[in-house]
Scaffold this motif. Structure first.
Motif: not given
Lengths: 349, 345
Positions: A241-251
């Protein structure tokens, strides 16, 4: 029919965090499984059924050449070369095995008699009312059972995955609404929900699969939700998340790969109970059309032949015995296997 | 404990709304004409379908329909049953007691056999009774209701003719129908077992019991096998706990240690399972009643489904949902009574 698995996904051996370094075949998990004779029996039974399903065309070569049903014609075979199905050097061997024409699932009829025909050299396990060959129906029925089981599990995993991800990752109101929906599904007998859905959609095998999948996703979504809630607190998710990944990508990239493994194992063990529910619906006459190779229908043929002719009470025993025993051993195999795997996965026991 | 029950009661409407809303939404897949059967009280009314569609807003958006459906349901109007040839609510009222009778009759052996064998197996680990129990539970667990039911019928009806399908034998059924019509047989409760006793008709009572034997075995096989397994493993677990060792070291008699200390704690997982058992039983009655031609809710729903009698299937599902929720509430309350550690906050 589906019970909630008693395990916390973050604790068992298949979880990447707890994986054994020496690989699966030498892991403690596999050793524990190997030493359990019941587990081995279950695995062998399931393997046997998988082989029957895969080699259904080869196992019914004799029947295909005797009855010459539409399946033979659709495979492009004539009178003299039906046996090519059993020859791996011929293309039709692979054609019949990998993509058999739909007509192969129609049980050939030895006659149109309403009285069951006894077992003979031509009818290995006899014929049920309507002259349907029981052996052929059971062998191809194994294939249609796996077909139903795999498709339903596949769909239920996708649906459960999406719902579980949303509920687990978003939390809050979405989580609350989705999990109450799961509660409602859990609080109803799955067979009744399936009956309601099949009645409204219409009676067919496809609709039976839709109806079962509409119930089967619920436990997976709940397991995945718990998993995701646990994993999303871990440091690497914060990192992403700190690297800028958003919700769907994190999941999709960071959370799911870490939680999907155990879920796949749990889901694949449900094939047995899903096949059973489908057979129950077919038994009630809500599934496949008459004459389709399907275990539930095979045993429902027996309902008209409970009593034999006067003086011969067991004259029609084969009509209820063979389909029954095939289903019972199938369920036994999955139960033994499932029990052992759940046991091994659950480190607390 | 009290607040817990209140909270469980608050969950009741959630399930009710969930099930009914789900059903009304599913009904949107049908045409307004097909939906009409769920609102009329006699087949004659269907002659003028247009008026029915208009009156019950069947062509309006789903939320309007849901409201009308709820209002009609509150009045007890669940439509007309094609299969039973009477209003659905009346048909369910006639069949419902039979199913309750069957389910309660099955619950006794499930709990009794399950707990007794599970306890005996755990207390005599690896002895003969343990081996027998383990084989029984594996076999029973793998017997689908529709296979077991057919096999039992082939043996005990087809070959031996000890038990017949149905609820009562034809001779008694005709007598009973006449006596009910004459008013000499009073239907106090609509439960045939109780009514026959209250009327002093022991022949009908015994006949009814006899017809329950095979369906009860069929229903109980899978569930009692599960209870056996859970009882055995949780009692083994409890016997290894420190408090059991403490009780033994105090010099308590073995019976007291086993029954008071170990078994009471081992029953908790069994109670958890019994909630699922009730749900499973209500699913199982559909198949069992169909096989044995038993006139209950299950065979009613199955018949209605095969004959596309939408109104009966939908109303049947609503009633099953209500029973499940109420039964689970009872289980939860028992759970709180057995396990004092649970304070439901």
């Amino acid at each position: 029919m589906t019970t909630e698995p008693l395990l916390d996904p973050s604790e068992h051996d298949l979880h990447p965090a707890n994986a054994q370094p020496s690989g699966f075949w030498r892991s403690k998990t596999f050793k524990r499984f190997r030493r359990n004779p019941l587990a081995i029996t279950g695995a062998l039974i399931v393997l046997f059924y998988i082989l029957v399903a895969v080699f259904a065309p080869q196992l019914t070569v004799t029947q295909l050449s005797t009855f010459r049903n539409t399946c033979v014609r659709d495979l492009g075979l004539g009178f003299d070369n039906v046996h090519n199905i059993a020859n791996p050097l011929k293309g039709v061997f692979w054609h019949a095995m990998v993509a058999p024409p739909a007509s192969c699932f129609d049980i050939p009829r030895a006659s149109y008699s309403s009285v069951p025909a006894p077992m003979s050299s031509k009818l290995w396990l006899g014929a049920s009312s309507g002259g349907y060959d029981i052996y052929y129906g059971l062998v191809w029925g194994t294939r249609s059972a796996f077909y139903v089981g795999l498709l339903v599990i596949g769909f239920a995993l996708v649906a459960g995955g999406i719902v579980g991800s949303i509920a687990g990752y978003l939390g809050g109101i979405a989580d609350n609404i989705l999990m109450r929906l799961v509660d409602v599904i859990f609080s109803m007998p799955s067979l009744i929900i399936a009956i309601v859905i099949v009645t409204i959609l219409g009676q067919s095998l496809t609709n039976v699969m839709i109806a079962i999948a509409a119930v089967a996703w619920a436990p997976y979504s709940r397991i995945l939700r718990g998993d995701i809630q646990a994993i999303k607190e871990r440091d690497f998710v914060d990192g992403a998340r700190a690297l800028g990944a958003r919700g769907p990508r994190v999941v999709l990239r960071h959370i799911l790969p870490n939680s999907i493994g155990p879920l796949l194992v749990i889901a694949s063990l449900d094939i047995g109970s899903i096949v059973l529910t489908a057979a129950a619906l077919s038994f009630l006459g809500l599934g496949a059309p008459v004459g389709y190779a399907d275990w539930g229908q095979m045993i429902s043929f027996a309902r008209d032949w409970i009593q034999g002719p006067p003086g011969q009470p067991f004259a029609y025993w084969f009509v209820s015995f063979w389909p029954g025993i095939v289903i019972v051993i199938f369920v036994l195999g999955w139960n033994l296997l499932g029990d052992a795997v759940r046991d091994v996965l659950d480190v607390r026991s | 404990m009290f607040t817990f029950i209140i909270r469980r009661l608050l969950f009741l409407p959630v399930v009710f709304v969930g099930v009914t809303l789900g059903i009304v939404l599913l009904m949107q897949l049908l045409s307004p004409t097909q939906r009409a059967a769920s609102y009329v009280t006699s087949p004659q009314q269907l002659a003028n379908v247009e008026a029915i569609i208009k009156r019950y807003h069947l062509a309006d958006p789903w939320y309007v329909q849901y409201w009308t459906w709820l209002r009609e349901a509150a009045k007890g109007n669940f439509g007309y049953s094609k299969v039973a040839k009477m209003p659905v609510l009346k048909a369910i009222g006639e069949r419902f007691p039979s199913t309750v009778e069957l389910a309660l009759a099955a619950l006794l052996p499930i709990v009794g056999v399950g707990i007794w064998f599970g306890t005996a197996a755990a207390l005599n680990r690896d002895k003969l009774i343990d081996q027998v129990t383990r084989v029984m539970s594996i076999v029973g667990w793998s017997l689908p209701t529709f296979v077991l039911g057919i096999w039992l019928l082939v043996i005990f009806y087809g070959a031996l003719n000890w038990f017949t399908p149905g609820q009562i034998t034809g001779k008694h059924a005709i007598e009973l129908a006449n006596e009910i019509a004459n008013g000499t047989f009073h239907r106090y409760t609509h439960f045939l077992t109780i009514d026959s006793l209250l009327n002093g008709r022991f022949d009908i009572f015994l006949d009814d019991l006899k017809h329950l034997v095979l369906p009860v075995i069929t229903l109980a096989a899978v569930s009692s096998a599960q209870i056996m397994r859970v009882m055995r493993s949780s009692l083994l677990d409890a016997l290894g706990q420190d408090y059991v060792r403490t009780a033994r070291s105090k010099g308590l008699a073995e019976v007291v240690v086993n029954n008071k200390h170990a078994r009471k704690n081992a029953l908790i997982p069994v109670l958890t399972l019994s909630g699922f058992t009730i749900i499973g039983l209500l699913g199982g009655v559909v198949i069992t009643e169909t096989i044995f031609n038993y006139p209950g809710m299950g065979s009613f729903i199955a018949n209605a489904a095969t004959q596309l009698d939408y109104s009966s299937v939908l109303a049947g599902a609503v009633f099953i949902a209500i029973i499940v929720v109420l039964a689970n509430l009872v289980v939860d309350v028992l759970y709180g009574l057995v396990d004092p550690r649970i304070r439901y906050n």
